[in-house]
Design an enzyme around this catalytic site. Structure first.
Site, short mmCIF file in Angstrom:
data_model
loop_
_atom_site.label_atom_id
_atom_site.label_comp_id
_atom_site.label_asym_id
_atom_site.label_seq_id
_atom_site.Cartn_x
_atom_site.Cartn_y
_atom_site.Cartn_z
N GLU A 1 -55.83 5.06 44.03
CA GLU A 1 -54.95 5.37 42.90
C GLU A 1 -55.11 6.83 42.42
O GLU A 1 -56.08 7.50 42.79
CB GLU A 1 -55.25 4.45 41.73
CG GLU A 1 -56.68 4.61 41.22
CD GLU A 1 -56.86 4.19 39.77
OE1 GLU A 1 -56.22 4.77 38.89
OE2 GLU A 1 -57.68 3.28 39.54
N LYS B 1 -63.91 -2.92 33.94
CA LYS B 1 -64.72 -2.16 32.97
C LYS B 1 -65.15 -3.05 31.81
O LYS B 1 -64.40 -3.92 31.38
CB LYS B 1 -63.89 -1.01 32.41
CG LYS B 1 -63.37 -0.12 33.50
CD LYS B 1 -62.20 0.72 33.01
CE LYS B 1 -61.43 1.24 34.19
NZ LYS B 1 -60.20 0.50 34.45
#
Ligand code: PSU
Ligand code: MN
Length: 315
Positions: free
Chosen positions: A30, A164
């Site tokens: 990405e 995360k």
């Protein structure tokens, strides 16, 4: 040599096109993490290092972004530099793609929008340090990353270090279970949490063998699923941060975000930056480390997957 059907919305780099023609394994990467995830010049250094480790592990990197009305499938050094040093490149998730294509503006792709591109380009492997997930407080905010929804629509194996810890990882796991997305933890019993080795949540499956991973991915698709398979691997021990250490910092950053009225797409970059500042850059170093280690593993597993497919064809 394989003839690749070129989709009109894709612009391949020569290296990626050559790899696809010659059935060399390719790993998508990405670009939001370049434009929003890390400061300059660490973002550029990391983007280049990600590409190097993928090549060294026997695959070809395809860093994905949007430019001039196309998805770039593979970026040259000039383009990487442009994305790393230009301020204000929009973060593009799946819903934003048509607008950016029509406007021909630059766009940094998230995991979700990169998977859209991988699917069109027939690239079955993708590396991401940390996927998006269900945000803390999603019961009221409804903030669930489009990454999770895109997994249900894209036939791509996604190698990551979990999600995360600014997210609600229990709810994220629940969501993935509901949506029937296999989670395979490579050489580990736990679902990792980006810069922490473990989220404290046990992974549904542990697999230690590269060929078995290739087989699982293919079985998932043989069943007719048109969705992703998640493969997780934790950050290297020497760069890992203790869970307790970041927990308090995240709580403070979330209160600050609420006071500042930060929501929606800027929530993830804001929280990541706040945590980086509070840890005096320690999380930036961890972020770089985990980006590189997941890319390296994706390169290795993409190669094992390609070998598996080629052996299948011979038998
Ligand atoms: N890692 C970072 N910062 C980020 C992201 C990852 O350190 O901004 C991006 C990734 O591209 C991921 C996206 O796909 O955040 C998820 O954002 P959201 O929760 O808005 O869907
Ligand atoms: Mn969101």
């Amino acid at each position: 040599m394989l003839k690749i059907k070129k989709h009109p919305l894709l612009k391949y780099s020569e290296e990626v096109l050559d790899a696809l023609h010659n059935q060399k394994p390719v790993v998508g990467v990405e670009s939001t993490v370049i434009a929003h995830g890390l400061p300059f010049p660490e973002n550029l250094i990391t983007a280049q290092k990600i590409e190097t480790v993928i090549r060294e592990s026997g695959s070809i990197p395809a860093t994905i972004s949007l430019k001039n009305g196309h998805f770039l499938i593979g970026m040259n050094n000039e383009e990487l530099e442009q994305f790393a040093s230009t301020k204000g490149i929009p973060k593009v998730s799946s819903r934003d793609i048509p607008v950016i294509l029509a406007n021909k503006s630059l766009g940094a792709t998230t995991v979700a929008s990169s998977l859209v591109a991988c699917d069109l380009a027939e690239i079955p492997f993708f590396a991401s340090a940390g996927i998006g997930g269900v945000h803390r407080g999603a019961e009221t905010s409804m903030d669930i990353s489009a990454d999770l929804i895109q997994f249900t629509r894209s036939k791509v194996a996604v190698v990551c270090a979990g999600a995360k810890n600014i997210l609600d990882l229990n709810l994220t796991m629940e969501y993935l279970e509901t949506q029937c997305i296999p989670i395979i933890s490579y050489k580990s019993d736990d679902f990792p949490a980006f810069y922490c080795i473990s989220s404290g949540i046990k992974s549904p499956h542990r697999v230690d063998d590269d060929e078995v991973i290739a087989k699982i991915i293919e079985k998932h698709w043989e069943l007719g699923n048109k969705s992703s398979v998640l493969i997780t691997s934790p950050i290297n021990t020497e760069d890992a941060i203790a869970r307790e250490e970041v927990e308090e910092i995240i709580n403070k950053a979330m209160i600050a975000a609420e006071h500042a009225g930060i929501k929606g797409p800027m929530a993830t970059p804001y929280l990541m930056k706040a945590v980086a500042q509070a840890t005096a850059g320690k999380t930036v170093k961890a972020n770089m480390s985990v980006l590189i280690s997941t890319a390296e593993l994706a390169g290795k597993l993409a190669k094992a997957h390609m070998n598996y497919l080629q052996n299948q064809m011979l038998n």
